[in-house]
Design a protein around this motif. Structure first.
Motif, PDB file in Angstrom:
ATOM      1  N   ILE A  14       0.852  -1.196  -0.029  1.00  0.00           N
ATOM      2  CA  ILE A  14      -0.023  -0.225   0.202  1.00  0.00           C
ATOM      3  C   ILE A  14       0.924   1.557   0.176  1.00  0.00           C
ATOM      4  CG2 ILE A  14      -1.819   1.731   1.193  1.00  0.00           C
ATOM      5  CD1 ILE A  14      -2.446  -1.643   2.386  1.00  0.00           C
ATOM      6  N   LEU A  15       0.849   1.924  -1.501  1.00  0.00           N
ATOM      7  CA  LEU A  15       1.580   2.930  -1.222  1.00  0.00           C
ATOM      8  C   LEU A  15       3.448   2.778  -0.969  1.00  0.00           C
ATOM      9  CD1 LEU A  15      -0.119   5.597   0.559  1.00  0.00           C
ATOM     10  CD2 LEU A  15      -0.435   6.062  -2.066  1.00  0.00           C
ATOM     11  N   GLY A  16       3.458   1.539  -1.406  1.00  0.00           N
ATOM     12  CA  GLY A  16       4.773   1.455  -1.824  1.00  0.00           C
ATOM     13  C   GLY A  16       5.827   0.266  -0.414  1.00  0.00           C
ATOM     14  N   LEU A  17       4.593   0.559   0.659  1.00  0.00           N
ATOM     15  CA  LEU A  17       5.155   0.082   1.891  1.00  0.00           C
ATOM     16  C   LEU A  17       4.496  -1.674   1.980  1.00  0.00           C
ATOM     17  CD1 LEU A  17       4.985   3.299   4.199  1.00  0.00           C
ATOM     18  CD2 LEU A  17       6.881   2.051   3.922  1.00  0.00           C
ATOM     19  N   PRO A  18       4.994  -2.295   2.509  1.00  0.00           N
ATOM     20  CA  PRO A  18       4.257  -4.202   2.518  1.00  0.00           C
ATOM     21  C   PRO A  18       3.414  -3.463   3.457  1.00  0.00           C
ATOM     22  CG  PRO A  18       6.520  -3.365   3.347  1.00  0.00           C
ATOM     23  CD  PRO A  18       6.210  -2.501   2.745  1.00  0.00           C
ATOM     24  N   ALA A  19       2.394  -4.373   2.648  1.00  0.00           N
ATOM     25  CA  ALA A  19       0.662  -4.179   3.888  1.00  0.00           C
ATOM     26  C   ALA A  19       0.824  -4.985   5.160  1.00  0.00           C
ATOM     27  CB  ALA A  19      -0.677  -4.606   2.916  1.00  0.00           C
ATOM     28  N   ALA A  20       2.163  -5.702   5.319  1.00  0.00           N
ATOM     29  CA  ALA A  20       1.754  -6.317   6.568  1.00  0.00           C
ATOM     30  C   ALA A  20       2.213  -5.310   8.332  1.00  0.00           C
ATOM     31  CB  ALA A  20       3.123  -7.337   6.565  1.00  0.00           C
ATOM     32  N   VAL A  21       3.711  -4.308   7.868  1.00  0.00           N
ATOM     33  CA  VAL A  21       3.984  -2.954   8.252  1.00  0.00           C
ATOM     34  C   VAL A  21       2.273  -2.105   8.411  1.00  0.00           C
ATOM     35  CG1 VAL A  21       5.382  -1.282   8.553  1.00  0.00           C
ATOM     36  CG2 VAL A  21       6.352  -3.061   7.460  1.00  0.00           C
ATOM     37  N   LEU A  22       1.533  -2.113   8.043  1.00  0.00           N
ATOM     38  CA  LEU A  22       0.843  -1.176   7.705  1.00  0.00           C
ATOM     39  C   LEU A  22      -0.741  -2.216   8.202  1.00  0.00           C
ATOM     40  CD1 LEU A  22       0.299   0.498   4.397  1.00  0.00           C
ATOM     41  CD2 LEU A  22       1.817   1.425   6.602  1.00  0.00           C
ATOM     42  N   ILE A  23      -0.202  -3.105   8.943  1.00  0.00           N
ATOM     43  CA  ILE A  23      -1.350  -3.798   9.462  1.00  0.00           C
ATOM     44  C   ILE A  23      -1.235  -3.827  10.957  1.00  0.00           C
ATOM     45  CG2 ILE A  23      -2.414  -6.021   9.718  1.00  0.00           C
ATOM     46  CD1 ILE A  23      -2.519  -6.311   6.455  1.00  0.00           C
ATOM     47  N   ILE A  24       0.278  -3.978  11.118  1.00  0.00           N
ATOM     48  CA  ILE A  24       0.917  -4.616  12.392  1.00  0.00           C
ATOM     49  C   ILE A  24       0.438  -2.649  13.666  1.00  0.00           C
ATOM     50  CG2 ILE A  24       2.734  -4.839  14.457  1.00  0.00           C
ATOM     51  CD1 ILE A  24       3.130  -7.043  11.552  1.00  0.00           C
ATOM     52  N   LEU A  25       0.969  -1.425  12.482  1.00  0.00           N
ATOM     53  CA  LEU A  25       0.805  -0.646  13.251  1.00  0.00           C
ATOM     54  C   LEU A  25      -0.702  -0.147  13.525  1.00  0.00           C
ATOM     55  CD1 LEU A  25       3.912   1.222  10.955  1.00  0.00           C
ATOM     56  CD2 LEU A  25       3.971   0.266  13.648  1.00  0.00           C
ATOM     57  N   PHE A  26      -1.091  -0.553  13.179  1.00  0.00           N
ATOM     58  CA  PHE A  26      -2.640   0.120  12.673  1.00  0.00           C
ATOM     59  C   PHE A  26      -3.571   0.094  13.920  1.00  0.00           C
ATOM     60  CE2 PHE A  26      -7.004   0.275  11.603  1.00  0.00           C
ATOM     61  CZ  PHE A  26      -7.421   1.566  10.607  1.00  0.00           C
ATOM     62  N   PRO A  27      -3.547  -1.270  14.751  1.00  0.00           N
ATOM     63  CA  PRO A  27      -4.181  -1.540  15.787  1.00  0.00           C
ATOM     64  C   PRO A  27      -3.797  -0.628  17.153  1.00  0.00           C
ATOM     65  CG  PRO A  27      -4.230  -3.864  15.096  1.00  0.00           C
ATOM     66  CD  PRO A  27      -2.805  -2.888  14.579  1.00  0.00           C
ATOM     67  N   PRO A  28      -2.750   0.066  17.406  1.00  0.00           N
ATOM     68  CA  PRO A  28      -2.277   0.555  18.495  1.00  0.00           C
ATOM     69  C   PRO A  28      -2.791   2.002  18.350  1.00  0.00           C
ATOM     70  CG  PRO A  28      -0.246  -1.148  18.252  1.00  0.00           C
ATOM     71  CD  PRO A  28      -1.308  -0.357  17.382  1.00  0.00           C
ATOM     72  N   LEU A  29      -3.002   2.296  17.335  1.00  0.00           N
ATOM     73  CA  LEU A  29      -3.550   4.084  16.279  1.00  0.00           C
ATOM     74  C   LEU A  29      -4.460   3.543  16.594  1.00  0.00           C
ATOM     75  CD1 LEU A  29      -1.808   4.216  13.345  1.00  0.00           C
ATOM     76  CD2 LEU A  29      -1.106   4.913  15.713  1.00  0.00           C
ATOM     77  N   LEU A  30      -5.556   3.303  17.476  1.00  0.00           N
ATOM     78  CA  LEU A  30      -7.060   2.782  17.828  1.00  0.00           C
ATOM     79  C   LEU A  30      -7.389   2.469  19.186  1.00  0.00           C
ATOM     80  CD1 LEU A  30      -8.800   0.100  15.002  1.00  0.00           C
ATOM     81  CD2 LEU A  30      -8.767   2.571  15.213  1.00  0.00           C
TER      82      LEU A  30
END
Length: 91
Positions: A14-30
């Motif tokens: 997603i936007l050049g970043l691996p989706a796994a990194v974004l998926i792991i970093l997303f829950p702490p933001l919630l």
């Protein structure tokens, strides 16, 4: 349908970043942290869960083992969150 046989194994980006990194970093933001004296329900539930997990761990360890409890609680919560995210399709 001239798709490659191994195209389903390519890591999504997603936007050049691996989706796994974004998926792991997303829950702490919630999970918000509060600077206020009175917390909301989500933060109260989060604190209750951390206290419950750490109390269960403290019962088994001596004082030297209790120094590692905060790191182990954060690891348990991280593993639980990623396991729950694994239930979502295509994540």
């Amino acid at each position: 349908m001239n798709e490659n046989l191994f195209a389903s194994f390519i890591a999504p980006t997603i936007l050049g970043l691996p989706a796994a990194v974004l998926i792991i970093l997303f829950p702490p933001l919630l999970i918000p942290t509060s600077k206020y004296l009175i917390n909301n329900r989500l933060i109260t539930t989060q604190q209750w869960l951390i206290k419950l997990t750490s109390k269960q761990m403290m019962a088994m360890h001596n004082t030297k083992g209790r120094t590692w409890s905060l790191m182990l609680v954060s690891l348990i919560i991280f593993i639980a969150t990623t396991n729950l995210l694994g239930l979502l399709p295509h994540s």
